[in-house]
Design a protein around this motif. Sequence first.
Motif, PDB file in Angstrom:
ATOM      1  N   ARG A  31      63.043 -11.937  33.691  1.00  0.00           N
ATOM      2  CA  ARG A  31      64.501 -11.843  33.599  1.00  0.00           C
ATOM      3  C   ARG A  31      64.858 -10.446  33.162  1.00  0.00           C
ATOM      4  O   ARG A  31      64.098  -9.782  32.470  1.00  0.00           O
ATOM      5  CB  ARG A  31      65.042 -12.855  32.594  1.00  0.00           C
ATOM      6  N   THR A  44      69.820 -11.211  35.501  1.00  0.00           N
ATOM      7  CA  THR A  44      69.293 -11.755  36.742  1.00  0.00           C
ATOM      8  C   THR A  44      67.812 -12.041  36.566  1.00  0.00           C
ATOM      9  O   THR A  44      67.211 -11.671  35.565  1.00  0.00           O
ATOM     10  CB  THR A  44      69.536 -10.790  37.926  1.00  0.00           C
ATOM     11  N   SER A  45      67.232 -12.716  37.545  1.00  0.00           N
ATOM     12  CA  SER A  45      65.803 -13.016  37.509  1.00  0.00           C
ATOM     13  C   SER A  45      65.091 -12.250  38.612  1.00  0.00           C
ATOM     14  O   SER A  45      65.700 -11.870  39.615  1.00  0.00           O
ATOM     15  CB  SER A  45      65.569 -14.520  37.693  1.00  0.00           C
ATOM     16  N   TYR A  48      65.385 -14.108  41.961  1.00  0.00           N
ATOM     17  CA  TYR A  48      66.671 -13.914  42.631  1.00  0.00           C
ATOM     18  C   TYR A  48      66.753 -12.532  43.273  1.00  0.00           C
ATOM     19  O   TYR A  48      67.183 -12.375  44.407  1.00  0.00           O
ATOM     20  CB  TYR A  48      67.822 -14.120  41.641  1.00  0.00           C
ATOM     21  N   ALA A  51      64.793 -12.326  46.475  1.00  0.00           N
ATOM     22  CA  ALA A  51      65.491 -13.001  47.568  1.00  0.00           C
ATOM     23  C   ALA A  51      66.637 -12.145  48.089  1.00  0.00           C
ATOM     24  O   ALA A  51      66.802 -11.967  49.294  1.00  0.00           O
ATOM     25  CB  ALA A  51      66.005 -14.366  47.102  1.00  0.00           C
ATOM     26  N   VAL A  52      67.435 -11.590  47.184  1.00  0.00           N
ATOM     27  CA  VAL A  52      68.595 -10.793  47.586  1.00  0.00           C
ATOM     28  C   VAL A  52      68.158  -9.495  48.256  1.00  0.00           C
ATOM     29  O   VAL A  52      68.651  -9.134  49.319  1.00  0.00           O
ATOM     30  CB  VAL A  52      69.505 -10.495  46.368  1.00  0.00           C
TER      31      VAL A  52
END
Length: 114
Positions: A31, A44-45, A48, A51-52
């Motif tokens: 994180r 955010t992680s 994530y 993926a983004v």
Amino acid sequence: MPWLLVPAGTELDDVAEALGRLLGAAECPERLLLVVGDERVGVTSSAYLRAVLGMQAVRGPGDEVRAAAPGESTRFSVVAFRCAVCGSCAYTAFYDDRYRPVCRSGEHGPMELR
């Protein structure tokens, strides 16, 4: 929690590049708190972000070619810091000894380069 500090006014592409470099580091945090200037923007992680950033459209002409080229970026790097007392981490998009991250876990003072 580790954080990434970028100067106020940093271009979005440069922040994305910094986050991408952080994800590629051997000790990528799970994180991360993003701090722009003096403002905490959000948490955010790494999952994530992967993926983004993996689904992100090409940012400009020729970026897809440069991304595949071997070697390090000449525009940007991430600098890692660690508190000598408690071990908390921080990352910056720049290095200026006058603005070294200060430990937020206590009154431990400025962090050290890792």
